[in-house]
Design an enzyme around this catalytic site. Structure first.
Site, PDB file in Angstrom:
ATOM      1  N   ARG A   1       0.833  -1.216   0.000  1.00 17.41           N
ATOM      2  CA  ARG A   1       0.000   0.000   0.000  1.00 17.41           C
ATOM      3  C   ARG A   1       0.865   1.262   0.000  1.00 17.41           C
ATOM      4  O   ARG A   1       1.869   1.357   0.673  1.00 17.41           O
ATOM      5  CB  ARG A   1      -0.886   0.030   1.242  1.00 17.41           C
ATOM      6  CG  ARG A   1      -1.606   1.372   1.389  1.00 17.41           C
ATOM      7  CD  ARG A   1      -2.688   1.358   2.414  1.00 17.41           C
ATOM      8  NE  ARG A   1      -2.281   0.870   3.713  1.00 17.41           N
ATOM      9  CZ  ARG A   1      -3.137   0.533   4.673  1.00 17.41           C
ATOM     10  NH1 ARG A   1      -4.426   0.638   4.474  1.00 17.41           N
ATOM     11  NH2 ARG A   1      -2.695   0.081   5.826  1.00 17.41           N
TER      12      ARG A   1
ATOM     13  N   ARG B   1       2.778   3.868   5.139  1.00 15.02           N
ATOM     14  CA  ARG B   1       2.411   4.080   6.539  1.00 15.02           C
ATOM     15  C   ARG B   1       3.411   3.406   7.473  1.00 15.02           C
ATOM     16  O   ARG B   1       3.901   2.322   7.179  1.00 15.02           O
ATOM     17  CB  ARG B   1       0.997   3.518   6.795  1.00 15.02           C
ATOM     18  CG  ARG B   1      -0.079   4.528   6.496  1.00 15.02           C
ATOM     19  CD  ARG B   1      -1.466   3.985   6.517  1.00 15.02           C
ATOM     20  NE  ARG B   1      -1.781   3.098   7.640  1.00 15.02           N
ATOM     21  CZ  ARG B   1      -2.994   2.600   7.851  1.00 15.02           C
ATOM     22  NH1 ARG B   1      -3.993   2.912   7.033  1.00 15.02           N
ATOM     23  NH2 ARG B   1      -3.223   1.787   8.859  1.00 15.02           N
TER      24      ARG B   1
END
Ligand code: AP5
Length: 223
Positions: free
Chosen positions: A137, A170
């Site tokens: 991601r 992240r």
């Protein structure tokens, strides 16, 4: 758009199940608020607030932040004007809240009859698929768009197609933190499936299909 104006919906699912990807899309389609507790906490971290500093230690370790902190944050958020539909009723999608029984009970208590939950959608994805989704991601630091290096890549590496912003990974998408998040999901959040199943509002969808197919099924489930 045929979604009801008065949609008050919870998206439940393990980390990487696609809740954020779909919540952004459904909320934009229906013109209702998308409330992501993860995004709100990351915004607190970016702003350098005391709340953000406290939350970051839990988030980076893959643990849940304390219930009361999240409950107070969500209660304040649903009072904002963008959470009201044109007819004055509440309308929102909760993404990442509730994720413990005390949070679910606090939500129930705060919703009076006319504003009760209309849908709880469970995103089912096998656990072996989730790790690949999370490690690949990438998120736009400017507009928040969610990408994936294989399943949904941008045209240019590291640059958001939507706004040209820089893509980042992240800090909790490292394998150690992901393992802990999955464990926390199994022990603290999965019991909510029975909680909402008993109340007759739960609908499970197979979220291990393409984002477009999942989106269509969500719209059908939320009519
Ligand atoms: P949060 O940000 O809520 O993270 P999460 O629940 O772990 O969920 P994710 O955002 O990781 O996954 P997602 O389901 O949204 O998947 P996405 O759409 O991005 O919370 C982060 C932390 O904040 C928590 O660990 C905790 O510390 C704290 N926190 C937040 N809420 C809290 C609460 N209520 N109580 C206590 N603490 C709280 O998709 C993932 C990837 O897969 C993307 O790359 C995407 O492009 C790709 N993808 C999506 N759909 C598909 C598909 N159909 N096929 C292929 N790839 C897909």
């Amino acid at each position: 758009m045929t979604l009801q104006l008065r949609t008050r919906c919870v998206f439940l699912g393990a980390p990487g199940a696609g809740k954020g990807t779909q919540a952004k899309r459904v909320a934009a389609e229906a013109g209702i608020a998308h409330i992501s507790t993860g995004d709100m906490l990351r915004e607190e971290v970016r702003s350098g607030s005391a709340l953000g500093a406290e939350a970051k230690t839990y988030m980076d370790a893959g643990k849940l932040v304390p219930d009361q902190l999240i409950i107070d944050m969500v209660k304040a958020r649903v009072e904002r004007p963008d959470c009201k539909a044109a007819d004055g009723s509440s309308a929102w999608i909760l993404d990442g809240f509730p994720r413990t029984l005390p949070q679910a009970e606090a939500l129930d208590q705060s919703l009076t009859g006319a504003d009760a939950l209309t849908h709880v959608i469970s995103f089912a994805v096998p656990e072996d698929v989730l790790m690949g989704r999370l490690t690949g991601r990438r998120t736009c630091s400017k507009c928040g768009a969610i990408w994936h290096i294989e399943h949904n890549p941008t045209k240019q590496d590291g640059v958001c197609d939507k706004c040209g912003g820089e893509l980042t990974q992240r800090s909790d998408d490292r394998p150690e933190a992901i393992g802990k998040r999955l464990e926390v999901y199994r022990s603290q959040t999965a019991p909510l499936l029975a909680y909402y199943g008993d109340r007759g509002v739960l609908r499970e969808i197979d979220a291990n299909r393409s984002p477009d197919v999942v989106f269509q099924e969500l719209l059908n489930a939320m009519q």
